[in-house]
Design a protein around this motif. Structure first.
Motif, PDB file in Angstrom:
ATOM      1  N   ASP A  34      -7.932  -1.347 -13.540  1.00 32.51           N
ATOM      2  CA  ASP A  34      -9.264  -0.929 -13.104  1.00 32.51           C
ATOM      3  C   ASP A  34     -10.000  -2.102 -12.446  1.00 32.51           C
ATOM      4  OD1 ASP A  34     -11.703   0.193 -12.678  1.00 32.51           O
ATOM      5  OD2 ASP A  34     -12.148   0.597 -14.794  1.00 32.51           O
ATOM      6  N   LYS A  35     -10.310  -1.988 -11.174  1.00 32.40           N
ATOM      7  CA  LYS A  35     -10.923  -3.080 -10.414  1.00 32.40           C
ATOM      8  C   LYS A  35     -12.358  -3.359 -10.840  1.00 32.40           C
ATOM      9  CE  LYS A  35      -8.048  -2.478  -6.306  1.00 32.40           C
ATOM     10  NZ  LYS A  35      -8.013  -2.239  -4.842  1.00 32.40           N
ATOM     11  N   GLU A  36     -12.985  -2.419 -11.527  1.00 29.56           N
ATOM     12  CA  GLU A  36     -14.353  -2.614 -11.973  1.00 29.56           C
ATOM     13  C   GLU A  36     -14.419  -3.274 -13.353  1.00 29.56           C
ATOM     14  OE1 GLU A  36     -16.390   1.073 -11.818  1.00 29.56           O
ATOM     15  OE2 GLU A  36     -16.187   1.307  -9.639  1.00 29.56           O
ATOM     16  N   SER A  37     -13.267  -3.458 -13.990  1.00 25.72           N
ATOM     17  CA  SER A  37     -13.237  -4.039 -15.330  1.00 25.72           C
ATOM     18  C   SER A  37     -13.074  -5.552 -15.255  1.00 25.72           C
ATOM     19  CB  SER A  37     -12.075  -3.449 -16.136  1.00 25.72           C
ATOM     20  OG  SER A  37     -11.931  -4.114 -17.368  1.00 25.72           O
ATOM     21  N   GLU A  38     -13.831  -6.274 -16.101  1.00 24.77           N
ATOM     22  CA  GLU A  38     -13.719  -7.726 -16.158  1.00 24.77           C
ATOM     23  C   GLU A  38     -12.409  -8.157 -16.819  1.00 24.77           C
ATOM     24  OE1 GLU A  38     -17.094  -9.263 -18.127  1.00 24.77           O
ATOM     25  OE2 GLU A  38     -18.524  -8.688 -16.561  1.00 24.77           O
ATOM     26  N   ASP A  39     -11.817  -7.268 -17.598  1.00 26.64           N
ATOM     27  CA  ASP A  39     -10.579  -7.586 -18.314  1.00 26.64           C
ATOM     28  C   ASP A  39      -9.349  -7.034 -17.607  1.00 26.64           C
ATOM     29  OD1 ASP A  39     -11.984  -8.861 -20.357  1.00 26.64           O
ATOM     30  OD2 ASP A  39     -12.355  -6.971 -21.383  1.00 26.64           O
ATOM     31  N   ARG A  40      -9.475  -6.819 -16.298  1.00 28.17           N
ATOM     32  CA  ARG A  40      -8.333  -6.277 -15.555  1.00 28.17           C
ATOM     33  C   ARG A  40      -7.155  -7.233 -15.643  1.00 28.17           C
ATOM     34  NH1 ARG A  40      -7.202  -5.661  -9.393  1.00 28.17           N
ATOM     35  NH2 ARG A  40      -8.894  -7.149  -9.159  1.00 28.17           N
ATOM     36  N   LEU A  41      -5.971  -6.683 -15.926  1.00 27.23           N
ATOM     37  CA  LEU A  41      -4.774  -7.495 -16.084  1.00 27.23           C
ATOM     38  C   LEU A  41      -3.857  -7.415 -14.867  1.00 27.23           C
ATOM     39  CD1 LEU A  41      -3.152  -9.308 -18.020  1.00 27.23           C
ATOM     40  CD2 LEU A  41      -2.151  -7.242 -19.001  1.00 27.23           C
ATOM     41  N   PHE A  42      -3.787  -6.226 -14.246  1.00 24.95           N
ATOM     42  CA  PHE A  42      -2.863  -6.022 -13.134  1.00 24.95           C
ATOM     43  C   PHE A  42      -3.596  -5.623 -11.858  1.00 24.95           C
ATOM     44  CE2 PHE A  42      -0.117  -4.726 -16.836  1.00 24.95           C
ATOM     45  CZ  PHE A  42       0.737  -5.821 -16.772  1.00 24.95           C
ATOM     46  N   ASN A  43      -3.012  -6.019 -10.739  1.00 22.11           N
ATOM     47  CA  ASN A  43      -3.363  -5.480  -9.432  1.00 22.11           C
ATOM     48  C   ASN A  43      -2.175  -4.610  -9.026  1.00 22.11           C
ATOM     49  OD1 ASN A  43      -4.526  -5.002  -6.928  1.00 22.11           O
ATOM     50  ND2 ASN A  43      -3.564  -6.811  -6.026  1.00 22.11           N
ATOM     51  N   THR A  44      -2.318  -3.303  -9.179  1.00 23.48           N
ATOM     52  CA  THR A  44      -1.183  -2.385  -9.083  1.00 23.48           C
ATOM     53  C   THR A  44      -1.215  -1.586  -7.789  1.00 23.48           C
ATOM     54  OG1 THR A  44      -1.237  -2.158 -11.488  1.00 23.48           O
ATOM     55  CG2 THR A  44       0.077  -0.550 -10.268  1.00 23.48           C
ATOM     56  N   VAL A  45      -0.048  -1.501  -7.136  1.00 20.59           N
ATOM     57  CA  VAL A  45       0.107  -0.612  -5.979  1.00 20.59           C
ATOM     58  C   VAL A  45       1.175   0.429  -6.324  1.00 20.59           C
ATOM     59  CG1 VAL A  45      -0.588  -2.308  -4.265  1.00 20.59           C
ATOM     60  CG2 VAL A  45       1.801  -2.218  -4.956  1.00 20.59           C
ATOM     61  N   TYR A  46       0.956   1.661  -5.856  1.00 18.80           N
ATOM     62  CA  TYR A  46       1.876   2.768  -6.135  1.00 18.80           C
ATOM     63  C   TYR A  46       2.651   3.070  -4.857  1.00 18.80           C
ATOM     64  CZ  TYR A  46      -1.107   3.148 -10.234  1.00 18.80           C
ATOM     65  OH  TYR A  46      -1.801   2.869 -11.388  1.00 18.80           O
ATOM     66  N   VAL A  47       3.946   2.856  -4.932  1.00 21.46           N
ATOM     67  CA  VAL A  47       4.778   2.927  -3.727  1.00 21.46           C
ATOM     68  C   VAL A  47       6.103   3.617  -4.048  1.00 21.46           C
ATOM     69  CG1 VAL A  47       3.790   0.835  -2.692  1.00 21.46           C
ATOM     70  CG2 VAL A  47       5.734   0.643  -4.264  1.00 21.46           C
ATOM     71  N   THR A  48       6.919   3.769  -3.010  1.00 19.84           N
ATOM     72  CA  THR A  48       8.276   4.277  -3.218  1.00 19.84           C
ATOM     73  C   THR A  48       9.163   3.129  -3.702  1.00 19.84           C
ATOM     74  OG1 THR A  48       8.968   3.763  -0.960  1.00 19.84           O
ATOM     75  CG2 THR A  48       7.943   5.933  -1.346  1.00 19.84           C
ATOM     76  N   GLU A  49      10.363   3.476  -4.156  1.00 19.15           N
ATOM     77  CA  GLU A  49      11.265   2.444  -4.662  1.00 19.15           C
ATOM     78  C   GLU A  49      11.660   1.459  -3.559  1.00 19.15           C
ATOM     79  OE1 GLU A  49      15.452   2.023  -7.184  1.00 19.15           O
ATOM     80  OE2 GLU A  49      14.704   4.015  -6.599  1.00 19.15           O
ATOM     81  N   LYS A  50      11.867   1.972  -2.352  1.00 13.19           N
ATOM     82  CA  LYS A  50      12.245   1.103  -1.238  1.00 13.19           C
ATOM     83  C   LYS A  50      11.117   0.129  -0.917  1.00 13.19           C
ATOM     84  CE  LYS A  50      13.822   1.198   3.561  1.00 13.19           C
ATOM     85  NZ  LYS A  50      14.177   2.055   4.717  1.00 13.19           N
ATOM     86  N   GLU A  51       9.881   0.627  -0.908  1.00 12.81           N
ATOM     87  CA  GLU A  51       8.737  -0.236  -0.631  1.00 12.81           C
ATOM     88  C   GLU A  51       8.560  -1.285  -1.725  1.00 12.81           C
ATOM     89  OE1 GLU A  51       5.836   2.827   1.859  1.00 12.81           O
ATOM     90  OE2 GLU A  51       5.816   2.823  -0.334  1.00 12.81           O
ATOM     91  N   ALA A  52       8.816  -0.884  -2.972  1.00  5.43           N
ATOM     92  CA  ALA A  52       8.694  -1.824  -4.092  1.00  5.43           C
ATOM     93  C   ALA A  52       9.697  -2.966  -3.949  1.00  5.43           C
ATOM     94  CB  ALA A  52       8.902  -1.087  -5.408  1.00  5.43           C
ATOM     95  N   LYS A  53      10.926  -2.640  -3.561  1.00  8.40           N
ATOM     96  CA  LYS A  53      11.949  -3.669  -3.362  1.00  8.40           C
ATOM     97  C   LYS A  53      11.544  -4.635  -2.260  1.00  8.40           C
ATOM     98  CE  LYS A  53      15.890  -0.921  -4.987  1.00  8.40           C
ATOM     99  NZ  LYS A  53      17.171  -0.275  -4.601  1.00  8.40           N
TER     100      LYS A  53
END
Length: 396
Positions: A74-93
């Motif tokens: 959550d970008k609005e949280s001060e305790d954010r742990l991850f910057n996450t993107v949701y992609v296909t497996e090929k894009e992730a690789k």
């Protein structure tokens, strides 16, 4: 007794060597700690970790993984742990190959974390995945149990199966919401590694009171000072004189530790936590342990003042070293390989008591250390009394 107490108090405050080791040296050392470690706290806070999640059907249908990573990203949280993107497996690789992410998660039959290297960030991603998997398994077991309970309460008819499913589903959803997002980035509060340096500093100040105890006893020993010779031939109770001198030393020691606390809190801005009364209690018992250590050294060792002072300082510094003053990993190494040493080390007992207040929710470990310091003090005092009772002089 009161007269001797006042005299002993004045004598201690006029002794420049004692004032330095009891009052000045801990404050000077604390200042050096602040200068050396001032930027460490900022560096210890975890950075936001760049990751990717393969957005397939398994992930979209998995409530626990979706909700947990949603909260932790959550970008609005001060305790954010991850910057996450949701992609296909090929894009992730591709993102991983280009070092734009540290790893990615893909849900197949089992959750799978893919990384290129091994490091803290990669370990955190793997740990979070394992925690969610365990939570999900727990929720599944709960769902099966709840479903069986509902079946036992209601006749199994086609007409009410849907309502049973709905009831169980709602319970599990609520439990998942509560249990699947307990992982938060609280590193700024709990990864305060430099606090151990200040804990050992307080422990050192408490144990340096042993010098005060040693001097007080030496002043009443006939073979150590002219005052001791007068005490030996006087009709006054020797026990009362020694007790009043030791009491003066204890009060002087408490004043020194109090000044150190005030200096570190008000000037160095050290945060010892919220349990101030328990911290004061631990310091008072720690001072008693340090005082008793000095008394036993004064009674047992038959040598001059300077040699006894050196012994007190050496014992104190070795104890503080083993409890982590010169290297924050030393206490862990000793606890792991030779735990009996730190169980007998008063400096370790004091620092461990601070640990328990800072890191643990219960006070069991704190009170164990308080009791250990009391027992240590009683043993040292017992040895001192036994040694003093056996001392005789052919001539004075």
């Amino acid at each position: 007794m009161i007269h001797n107490f006042k005299y002993a108090l004045k004598t201690l405050f006029k002794n420049k060597m004692l004032i330095f080791w009891t009052f000045a040296f801990p404050i000077i050392l604390g200042t050096f700690f602040k200068m050396a470690f001032s930027n460490i706290e900022k560096n210890e806070k975890l950075d936001i970790i760049d990751i990717a999640i393969v957005e397939n059907e398994n992930f979209n249908q998995n409530f626990a993984f979706k909700e947990t990573f949603k909260v932790l990203s959550d970008k609005e949280s001060e305790d954010r742990l991850f910057n996450t993107v949701y992609v296909t497996e090929k894009e992730a690789k591709n993102l991983l190959d280009e070092d734009k992410i540290i790893g990615y998660l893909i849900l197949e039959d089992e959750p799978k974390v893919v990384v290129k290297t091994s490091g803290i960030d990669e370990t955190i991603l793997k740990y979070v995945t394992e925690e969610i998997t365990q939570t999900e398994e727990t929720m599944r077991n709960v769902a099966e149990y709840e479903f069986r309970q509902e079946i036992e309460k209601n006749p199994v008819e086609a007409s009410n199966l849907n309502s049973i499913y709905a009831s169980v589903y709602q319970k599990v959803i609520e439990m998942t919401k509560e249990g699947s997002t307990n992982i938060e980035n609280i590193s700024s509060a709990n990864l305060s590694y430099t606090m151990i340096e200040y804990y050992t500093l307080i422990a050192m100040a408490c144990l340096y009171g042993g010098i005060l105890g040693m001097v007080s006893v030496n002043q009443n020993l006939a073979n150590m000072s002219s005052n001791g010779k007068r005490v030996a031939v006087s009709p006054t109770s020797k026990g009362k004189l020694i007790f009043s001198s030791v009491l003066a030393s204890y009060i002087t020691q408490i004043i020194g530790v109090a000044l150190l606390f005030l200096y570190t809190i008000l000037i160095l801005k050290v945060d010892y936590g919220e349990n101030l009364l328990l911290i004061i209690l631990l310091a008072l018992v720690g001072c008693l342990a340090g005082l008793s250590l000095g008394i036993v050294i004064a009674c047992v060792f038959k040598t001059n003042d300077n040699a006894k002072t050196g012994i007190v300082i050496a014992v104190t510094m070795v104890g503080c070293f083993l409890s982590g003053m010169m290297g924050i990993t030393m206490k862990y190494i000793v606890d792991k390989n030779i735990p009996i040493i730190n169980k007998l080390n008063p400096a370790s007992m004091i620092t461990d008591g601070f640990y328990s207040l800072y890191y643990y929710d219960t006070l069991d470990r704190y009170y164990f250390n308080i009791a250990s310091l009391f027992i240590f003090s009683l043993v040292m005092i017992g040895i001192s009394i036994f040694s003093l009772r056996r001392q005789q002089y052919d001539s004075i």
